[in-house]
Scaffold this motif. Structure first.
Motif, PDB file in Angstrom:
ATOM      1  N   THR A  41       0.983  -1.016  -0.199  1.00  0.00           N
ATOM      2  CA  THR A  41       0.010  -0.259  -0.128  1.00  0.00           C
ATOM      3  C   THR A  41       1.093   1.284   0.367  1.00  0.00           C
ATOM      4  N   GLN A  42       2.064   1.425   1.173  1.00  0.00           N
ATOM      5  CA  GLN A  42       2.705   2.059   0.778  1.00  0.00           C
ATOM      6  C   GLN A  42       4.017   2.948  -0.223  1.00  0.00           C
ATOM      7  N   ALA A  43       3.707   1.222  -1.267  1.00  0.00           N
ATOM      8  CA  ALA A  43       4.451   1.878  -3.095  1.00  0.00           C
ATOM      9  C   ALA A  43       3.123   2.257  -3.583  1.00  0.00           C
ATOM     10  N   ILE A  44       1.754   1.770  -3.542  1.00  0.00           N
ATOM     11  CA  ILE A  44       1.014   2.071  -4.391  1.00  0.00           C
ATOM     12  C   ILE A  44       0.648   4.020  -4.074  1.00  0.00           C
ATOM     13  N   TRP A  45       0.372   4.642  -2.556  1.00  0.00           N
ATOM     14  CA  TRP A  45       1.118   5.392  -2.542  1.00  0.00           C
ATOM     15  C   TRP A  45       1.596   6.451  -3.046  1.00  0.00           C
ATOM     16  N   ASP A  46       2.891   5.958  -2.748  1.00  0.00           N
ATOM     17  CA  ASP A  46       4.393   6.476  -3.066  1.00  0.00           C
ATOM     18  C   ASP A  46       4.139   6.365  -4.434  1.00  0.00           C
ATOM     19  N   ALA A  47       3.394   5.434  -5.957  1.00  0.00           N
ATOM     20  CA  ALA A  47       2.850   5.564  -7.410  1.00  0.00           C
ATOM     21  C   ALA A  47       2.769   6.095  -7.571  1.00  0.00           C
ATOM     22  N   VAL A  48       1.307   6.572  -6.811  1.00  0.00           N
ATOM     23  CA  VAL A  48       0.872   8.215  -6.711  1.00  0.00           C
ATOM     24  C   VAL A  48       1.395   9.018  -7.089  1.00  0.00           C
ATOM     25  N   THR A  49       2.140   9.863  -5.810  1.00  0.00           N
ATOM     26  CA  THR A  49       2.738  10.843  -5.253  1.00  0.00           C
ATOM     27  C   THR A  49       3.836  11.106  -6.482  1.00  0.00           C
ATOM     28  N   VAL A  50       4.722  10.463  -6.325  1.00  0.00           N
ATOM     29  CA  VAL A  50       5.773  10.026  -6.762  1.00  0.00           C
ATOM     30  C   VAL A  50       5.252  11.230  -8.606  1.00  0.00           C
ATOM     31  N   PHE A  51       4.455  11.155  -9.371  1.00  0.00           N
ATOM     32  CA  PHE A  51       4.260  11.628 -10.386  1.00  0.00           C
ATOM     33  C   PHE A  51       3.635  13.096  -9.957  1.00  0.00           C
ATOM     34  N   PHE A  52       3.515  13.838  -9.067  1.00  0.00           N
ATOM     35  CA  PHE A  52       3.681  14.877  -8.828  1.00  0.00           C
ATOM     36  C   PHE A  52       4.928  15.717  -8.066  1.00  0.00           C
ATOM     37  N   LEU A  53       6.023  14.983  -8.291  1.00  0.00           N
ATOM     38  CA  LEU A  53       7.429  15.077  -7.919  1.00  0.00           C
ATOM     39  C   LEU A  53       8.070  15.355  -9.106  1.00  0.00           C
ATOM     40  N   ILE A  54       7.740  14.303  -9.960  1.00  0.00           N
ATOM     41  CA  ILE A  54       8.188  14.772 -11.317  1.00  0.00           C
ATOM     42  C   ILE A  54       8.113  15.419 -12.128  1.00  0.00           C
ATOM     43  N   PHE A  55       6.425  16.133 -11.839  1.00  0.00           N
ATOM     44  CA  PHE A  55       6.062  17.079 -11.992  1.00  0.00           C
ATOM     45  C   PHE A  55       6.881  18.459 -12.152  1.00  0.00           C
ATOM     46  N   TYR A  56       7.086  18.342 -11.070  1.00  0.00           N
ATOM     47  CA  TYR A  56       7.357  19.569 -10.391  1.00  0.00           C
ATOM     48  C   TYR A  56       8.963  19.208 -10.435  1.00  0.00           C
ATOM     49  N   ILE A  57       9.932  18.574 -10.277  1.00  0.00           N
ATOM     50  CA  ILE A  57      11.516  18.491 -10.778  1.00  0.00           C
ATOM     51  C   ILE A  57      11.366  18.709 -12.467  1.00  0.00           C
ATOM     52  N   GLY A  58      10.395  18.288 -13.354  1.00  0.00           N
ATOM     53  CA  GLY A  58      10.237  19.138 -14.279  1.00  0.00           C
ATOM     54  C   GLY A  58      10.213  19.962 -14.604  1.00  0.00           C
ATOM     55  N   VAL A  59       9.417  21.023 -13.988  1.00  0.00           N
ATOM     56  CA  VAL A  59       8.824  21.906 -14.007  1.00  0.00           C
ATOM     57  C   VAL A  59      10.603  23.028 -13.787  1.00  0.00           C
ATOM     58  N   ILE A 116      12.172   8.586 -11.339  1.00  0.00           N
ATOM     59  CA  ILE A 116      11.984   7.995 -11.913  1.00  0.00           C
ATOM     60  C   ILE A 116      12.376   6.427 -10.890  1.00  0.00           C
ATOM     61  N   ALA A 117      13.936   6.600 -10.939  1.00  0.00           N
ATOM     62  CA  ALA A 117      13.837   5.252 -10.354  1.00  0.00           C
ATOM     63  C   ALA A 117      12.950   4.814  -9.181  1.00  0.00           C
ATOM     64  N   LEU A 118      12.315   5.806  -8.475  1.00  0.00           N
ATOM     65  CA  LEU A 118      11.727   5.551  -6.899  1.00  0.00           C
ATOM     66  C   LEU A 118      10.909   4.908  -8.169  1.00  0.00           C
ATOM     67  N   LEU A 119      10.096   5.315  -9.458  1.00  0.00           N
ATOM     68  CA  LEU A 119       8.773   4.837  -9.050  1.00  0.00           C
ATOM     69  C   LEU A 119       9.009   3.334 -10.168  1.00  0.00           C
ATOM     70  N   ILE A 120       9.783   2.789 -10.577  1.00  0.00           N
ATOM     71  CA  ILE A 120      10.194   1.589 -11.032  1.00  0.00           C
ATOM     72  C   ILE A 120      10.552   0.620  -9.682  1.00  0.00           C
ATOM     73  N   ARG A 121      10.749   1.633  -8.623  1.00  0.00           N
ATOM     74  CA  ARG A 121      11.036   0.615  -7.659  1.00  0.00           C
ATOM     75  C   ARG A 121       9.318  -0.103  -6.871  1.00  0.00           C
ATOM     76  N   ASP A 122       8.666   0.976  -6.577  1.00  0.00           N
ATOM     77  CA  ASP A 122       7.050   1.157  -6.425  1.00  0.00           C
ATOM     78  C   ASP A 122       6.404   0.413  -7.152  1.00  0.00           C
ATOM     79  N   ILE A 123       6.850   0.065  -8.547  1.00  0.00           N
ATOM     80  CA  ILE A 123       6.304  -0.454  -9.130  1.00  0.00           C
ATOM     81  C   ILE A 123       6.698  -1.671  -9.619  1.00  0.00           C
ATOM     82  N   ALA A 124       7.894  -2.092  -8.908  1.00  0.00           N
ATOM     83  CA  ALA A 124       7.918  -3.637  -8.215  1.00  0.00           C
ATOM     84  C   ALA A 124       8.039  -4.076  -7.238  1.00  0.00           C
TER      85      ALA A 124
END
Length: 168
Positions: free
Chosen positions: A89-107, A153-161
């Protein structure tokens, strides 16, 4: 997980580990700069460059250490509910929230890159008595945001795993 994903995570984390460990020692550089500043002030010949150089080094210390901090999981997190979740469940939560981080860092990366290009094109200098060129610190800022994006992105891959029941 596919082999390329495992290789990506291992490579990014190895780079960020080394950069983060290097960044840790920048604290000693800051201390040396500030010590030199104190010594020159006692001798009544203050160095004009010490304050700005300490600030630039602190920026490098902070930003180059950020991907390493994210990799180790030492970043600040609100654990009111999160700590009670099971790892999946933590990984699911992290996988969702990491997209906000990726967007922020992209900007932030987009802005940092534009600012760095501008600094190179115009020969931008800090408007102080020392007048250092700003492109070196802007290159470091841009590189740090890029490394942070790769780490997210590496964290997202880890969460998906973890969600799939695998480990990387």
């Amino acid at each position: 997980m596919p082999g390329w994903a495992r290789a990506y995570v291992r490579t990014v984390e190895a780079v960020n580990y080394r950069v983060g460990r290097f960044a840790m020692y920048l604290l000693f550089v800051i201390m040396g700069i500030l010590l030199w500043s104190s010594i020159t002030k006692i001798g009544r010949v203050p160095a004009l460059w010490t304050l700005e150089m300490a600030q630039f080094t602190l920026v490098a210390y902070y930003l180059l250490g950020a991907p390493y901090s994210l990799q180790l999981g030492t970043n600040v997190r609100m654990d009111l509910l999160y700590a009670r979740f099971n790892p999946r469940t933590q990984a699911i939560w992290d996988a969702v929230t990491v997209f906000f981080l990726i967007f922020y860092i992209g900007v932030m990366l987009y802005g940092a890159f534009g600012s760095t290009v501008y600094s190179f094109e115009t020969g931008e200098r800090n408007p102080t008595a020392w007048r250092p060129y700003l492109w070196p610190i802007k290159v470091i800022i841009t590189a740090a945001f890029f490394l942070m994006l790769l780490q997210a992105i590496a964290l997202l891959i880890r969460d998906i795993a973890v969600i799939r029941g695998e480990e990387i």
